[in-house]
Design a protein around this motif. Sequence first.
Motif, PDB file in Angstrom:
ATOM      1  N   THR A   2      15.281  -0.985  47.298  1.00  0.00           N
ATOM      2  CA  THR A   2      15.057  -1.145  45.866  1.00  0.00           C
ATOM      3  C   THR A   2      14.906   0.237  45.232  1.00  0.00           C
ATOM      4  N   GLU A   3      14.963   0.268  43.928  1.00  0.00           N
ATOM      5  CA  GLU A   3      14.788   1.517  43.183  1.00  0.00           C
ATOM      6  C   GLU A   3      13.420   2.143  43.510  1.00  0.00           C
ATOM      7  N   MET A   6      13.449   3.751  47.193  1.00  0.00           N
ATOM      8  CA  MET A   6      14.625   4.546  47.536  1.00  0.00           C
ATOM      9  C   MET A   6      14.250   5.934  48.057  1.00  0.00           C
ATOM     10  N   ARG A  50      22.489   6.633  43.238  1.00  0.00           N
ATOM     11  CA  ARG A  50      21.575   5.480  43.152  1.00  0.00           C
ATOM     12  C   ARG A  50      22.363   4.173  43.194  1.00  0.00           C
ATOM     13  N   LYS A  51      23.441   4.111  42.424  1.00  0.00           N
ATOM     14  CA  LYS A  51      24.275   2.910  42.398  1.00  0.00           C
ATOM     15  C   LYS A  51      24.873   2.657  43.778  1.00  0.00           C
ATOM     16  N   LEU A  54      22.022   1.388  46.152  1.00  0.00           N
ATOM     17  CA  LEU A  54      21.521   0.061  45.793  1.00  0.00           C
ATOM     18  C   LEU A  54      22.557  -1.040  45.980  1.00  0.00           C
TER      19      LEU A  54
END
Length: 60
Positions: A2-3, A6, A50-51, A54
């Motif tokens: 998850t964010e 991370m 990040r993308k 995730l």
Amino acid sequence: MTENDMNAFGQYDDLIQSVDITIAKQYFDEKEGSNVPKRKVRAKLDELLRKFILEDGFDI
């Protein structure tokens, strides 16, 4: 992943610091078809990584 978790143990920060900004700039210049200012490369890099993390990866 998850964010929120991370960057457990600073691993995401280490990943960002390991990127060669000159090569990243070349990538974004080609992808966008224009000269991306170097000051914007880190933000674009952060968003892309990040993308990628995730979403469990994708073709770049």
